[in-house]
Design a protein around this motif. Structure first.
Motif, PDB file in Angstrom:
ATOM      1  N   SER A  49       0.871  -1.156   0.066  1.00  0.00           N
ATOM      2  CA  SER A  49       0.022  -0.138  -0.106  1.00  0.00           C
ATOM      3  C   SER A  49       0.779   1.168   0.029  1.00  0.00           C
ATOM      4  N   ASP A  50       0.531   2.353  -0.427  1.00  0.00           N
ATOM      5  CA  ASP A  50       1.039   3.661  -0.642  1.00  0.00           C
ATOM      6  C   ASP A  50       0.256   4.411   0.362  1.00  0.00           C
ATOM      7  N   PHE A  51       0.816   5.653   0.532  1.00  0.00           N
ATOM      8  CA  PHE A  51       0.075   6.919   1.558  1.00  0.00           C
ATOM      9  C   PHE A  51      -1.260   7.109   1.055  1.00  0.00           C
ATOM     10  N   SER A  52      -1.612   7.202  -0.268  1.00  0.00           N
ATOM     11  CA  SER A  52      -3.033   7.336  -0.683  1.00  0.00           C
ATOM     12  C   SER A  52      -3.985   6.283  -0.107  1.00  0.00           C
ATOM     13  N   ALA A  53      -3.664   5.049  -0.185  1.00  0.00           N
ATOM     14  CA  ALA A  53      -4.431   4.067   0.213  1.00  0.00           C
ATOM     15  C   ALA A  53      -4.423   4.214   1.756  1.00  0.00           C
ATOM     16  N   VAL A  54      -3.617   4.659   2.478  1.00  0.00           N
ATOM     17  CA  VAL A  54      -3.681   4.700   3.882  1.00  0.00           C
ATOM     18  C   VAL A  54      -4.740   5.789   4.190  1.00  0.00           C
ATOM     19  N   ARG A  55      -4.538   7.203   3.686  1.00  0.00           N
ATOM     20  CA  ARG A  55      -5.322   8.053   3.580  1.00  0.00           C
ATOM     21  C   ARG A  55      -6.959   8.021   3.484  1.00  0.00           C
ATOM     22  N   ASP A  56      -7.150   7.103   2.427  1.00  0.00           N
ATOM     23  CA  ASP A  56      -8.378   6.682   1.592  1.00  0.00           C
ATOM     24  C   ASP A  56      -9.010   5.961   2.817  1.00  0.00           C
ATOM     25  N   SER A  57      -8.201   5.072   3.304  1.00  0.00           N
ATOM     26  CA  SER A  57      -8.846   4.254   4.182  1.00  0.00           C
ATOM     27  C   SER A  57      -9.281   4.946   5.331  1.00  0.00           C
ATOM     28  N   LEU A  58      -8.719   5.838   5.853  1.00  0.00           N
ATOM     29  CA  LEU A  58      -9.197   6.658   6.846  1.00  0.00           C
ATOM     30  C   LEU A  58     -10.178   7.552   6.650  1.00  0.00           C
ATOM     31  N   VAL A  59     -10.253   8.130   5.618  1.00  0.00           N
ATOM     32  CA  VAL A  59     -11.404   9.177   5.027  1.00  0.00           C
ATOM     33  C   VAL A  59     -12.632   8.124   4.811  1.00  0.00           C
ATOM     34  N   SER A  60     -12.503   6.952   4.263  1.00  0.00           N
ATOM     35  CA  SER A  60     -13.841   6.226   3.898  1.00  0.00           C
ATOM     36  C   SER A  60     -14.362   5.666   5.268  1.00  0.00           C
ATOM     37  N   ASN A  61     -13.626   5.684   5.924  1.00  0.00           N
ATOM     38  CA  ASN A  61     -14.067   5.035   7.288  1.00  0.00           C
ATOM     39  C   ASN A  61     -14.520   6.114   8.258  1.00  0.00           C
ATOM     40  N   ASP A  62     -14.303   7.502   7.818  1.00  0.00           N
ATOM     41  CA  ASP A  62     -14.706   8.587   8.635  1.00  0.00           C
ATOM     42  C   ASP A  62     -14.038   8.612  10.094  1.00  0.00           C
ATOM     43  N   ILE A  63     -12.670   8.520   9.936  1.00  0.00           N
ATOM     44  CA  ILE A  63     -11.945   8.456  11.133  1.00  0.00           C
ATOM     45  C   ILE A  63     -11.275   9.560  11.515  1.00  0.00           C
ATOM     46  N   LEU A  64     -10.776  10.640  10.469  1.00  0.00           N
ATOM     47  CA  LEU A  64     -10.206  11.705  10.849  1.00  0.00           C
ATOM     48  C   LEU A  64     -11.117  12.998  10.882  1.00  0.00           C
ATOM     49  N   VAL A  83       5.518   3.964   4.476  1.00  0.00           N
ATOM     50  CA  VAL A  83       4.404   3.212   4.745  1.00  0.00           C
ATOM     51  C   VAL A  83       4.693   1.852   5.076  1.00  0.00           C
ATOM     52  N   LYS A  84       4.333   1.133   6.088  1.00  0.00           N
ATOM     53  CA  LYS A  84       4.223  -0.087   6.554  1.00  0.00           C
ATOM     54  C   LYS A  84       3.123  -0.876   6.761  1.00  0.00           C
ATOM     55  N   PRO A  85       2.987  -1.997   6.256  1.00  0.00           N
ATOM     56  CA  PRO A  85       1.938  -2.941   6.318  1.00  0.00           C
ATOM     57  C   PRO A  85       1.582  -3.465   7.611  1.00  0.00           C
ATOM     58  N   GLY A  86       0.554  -3.705   7.826  1.00  0.00           N
ATOM     59  CA  GLY A  86      -0.078  -4.382   9.088  1.00  0.00           C
ATOM     60  C   GLY A  86      -1.303  -3.954   9.571  1.00  0.00           C
ATOM     61  N   ARG A  87      -1.487  -4.309  10.853  1.00  0.00           N
ATOM     62  CA  ARG A  87      -2.686  -4.199  11.713  1.00  0.00           C
ATOM     63  C   ARG A  87      -2.427  -2.829  12.785  1.00  0.00           C
ATOM     64  N   TYR A  88      -3.300  -1.825  12.722  1.00  0.00           N
ATOM     65  CA  TYR A  88      -3.071  -0.865  13.792  1.00  0.00           C
ATOM     66  C   TYR A  88      -4.505  -0.397  14.290  1.00  0.00           C
ATOM     67  N   VAL A  89      -4.394  -0.702  15.545  1.00  0.00           N
ATOM     68  CA  VAL A  89      -5.558  -0.204  16.411  1.00  0.00           C
ATOM     69  C   VAL A  89      -5.636   1.110  16.727  1.00  0.00           C
ATOM     70  N   LEU A  90      -6.516   1.843  16.351  1.00  0.00           N
ATOM     71  CA  LEU A  90      -6.405   3.149  16.592  1.00  0.00           C
ATOM     72  C   LEU A  90      -7.411   3.620  18.012  1.00  0.00           C
TER      73      LEU A  90
END
Length: 346
Positions: A49-64, A83-90
């Protein structure tokens, strides 16, 4: 006059610093994660994944709360190139700074992989894909490849023996090969000197003990009967007799046709040619017919010592068996079971 000008300059500087400080605070130190107290969010970042994918995931899930400030802090900390892959609990209360630092450093949160009641590598692959990043095909490709497995000293027939039933903490993006390496380490840890000595006394390798345990577990789900069944098969192995285990026949048939429904083993099934058919071939099958529980493995290692070499399901005690030392005794017990099965149309 000079003092007045100096005062104005000082005030201007202070105001500018205050404004810059406020902007700095809003961008870096202000809470920017929309989570209520006690609420968490699992952010999964797939490999590649790249940064855009991370940002889009946060935005689509209405986290930010504010996407722009997140992007600004991420850019300042060079996160887009880290960017590093993995599972991150916010969690609630996370600032842009805390969020970016966690993601940039690869500070993952482990997943719990639970392995219990699994038959073969197809079911195992499916179970692994439910918890880890890889899909079932990526795990199956490794578990079926004798060439790849040779690096770990195992084969596709025996590899399931290394997946000891337990709950393991792993990174979500653990690769199939890294997972197998971990399972091999767990296997070696389980097989301590005491267990290895007991296996040697039985004349079996650890893999063979697991294979026998898989048969025992398929024959009975009664924990108090497992040592008796294990002792029976140990007697047959010692005497050079075929194991003649119905579950091995069923396993062989299901390998050929997984959708086959088998409620009763008939003579025609016993003639099915497969190395897993212990009615046709002496000794243990090539590998486990399921992943047995650790308690069953220990039941084999601590098998009951007796003279039984035959058994058949006991119609008067569901789930249990009747045992016999001689063929004549066994025939009487078998006839009793067949009559019961016929009466009940099984």
């Amino acid at each position: 006059m000079k003092k007045k000008i100096l005062l104005i300059v000082v005030v201007a500087v202070l105001v500018a610093c205050s404004i810059l400080g406020s902007l700095y605070y809003k961008r870096i130190l202000a809470v920017n994660v929309k989570l209520k107290p006690g609420q968490t969010f699992e952010l999964f970042i797939p490999t590649g994944s790249d940064f855009s994918a991370v940002r889009d995931s946060l935005v689509s899930n209405d986290i930010l709360k504010n996407t722009n400030t997140f992007e600004w802090v991420a850019d300042k900390k060079n996160y887009p190139s880290l960017v590093k892959p993995g599972r991150y609990v916010l969690v609630p209360g996370m600032t842009n700074n805390a969020l970016v630092n966690k993601l940039r450093s690869g500070d993952q949160d482990a997943v719990q992989l639970t392995l219990h009641n699994i038959s073969g590598i197809y079911e195992l692959s499916a179970r692994l894909s439910q918890t880890l990043e890889g899909d079932s095909l990526s795990f199956l490709n490794l578990l079926e490849s004798d060439e790849s497995l040779s690096a770990f000293g195992v084969s596709s027939n025996t590899v399931s023996a290394y997946f000891l039933p337990n709950t393991y903490e792993l990174w979500w993006n653990t690769s199939p090969s890294a997972l197998l390496k971990r399972m091999r380490q767990e296997f070696d840890k389980f097989w301590n000197e005491e267990r290895q000595a007991k296996a040697k006394k039985l004349g079996l390798t650890p893999i063979e003990v697991v294979t026998l345990a898989s048969i025992v577990e398929k024959e009975t789900n009664r924990n108090d009967e497992k040592p008796t069944v294990a002792g029976l098969y140990a007697n047959r192995i010692k005497q050079g007799m075929k194991l003649q285990s119905d579950p091995t026949v069923i396993y062989a048939l299901l390998l050929e046709n997984p959708k086959m429904k088998i409620t009763r083993v008939y003579y025609k099934h016993l003639r099915y040619d497969s190395p897993y058919n212990t009615y046709m071939y002496p000794g243990l099958p090539p590998g486990p017919i399921k992943i047995p529980e650790l308690s069953t493995v220990d039941a084999v290692l601590n098998r009951e010592k007796h003279d039984y070499i035959f058994m058949v399901a006991d119609p008067e005690r569901p789930g249990y068996h009747t045992f016999a030392r001689t063929l004549a005794q066994h025939e009487r017990n078998r006839r009793k079971y067949i009559d019961w099965a016929n009466r009940n149309k099984i």
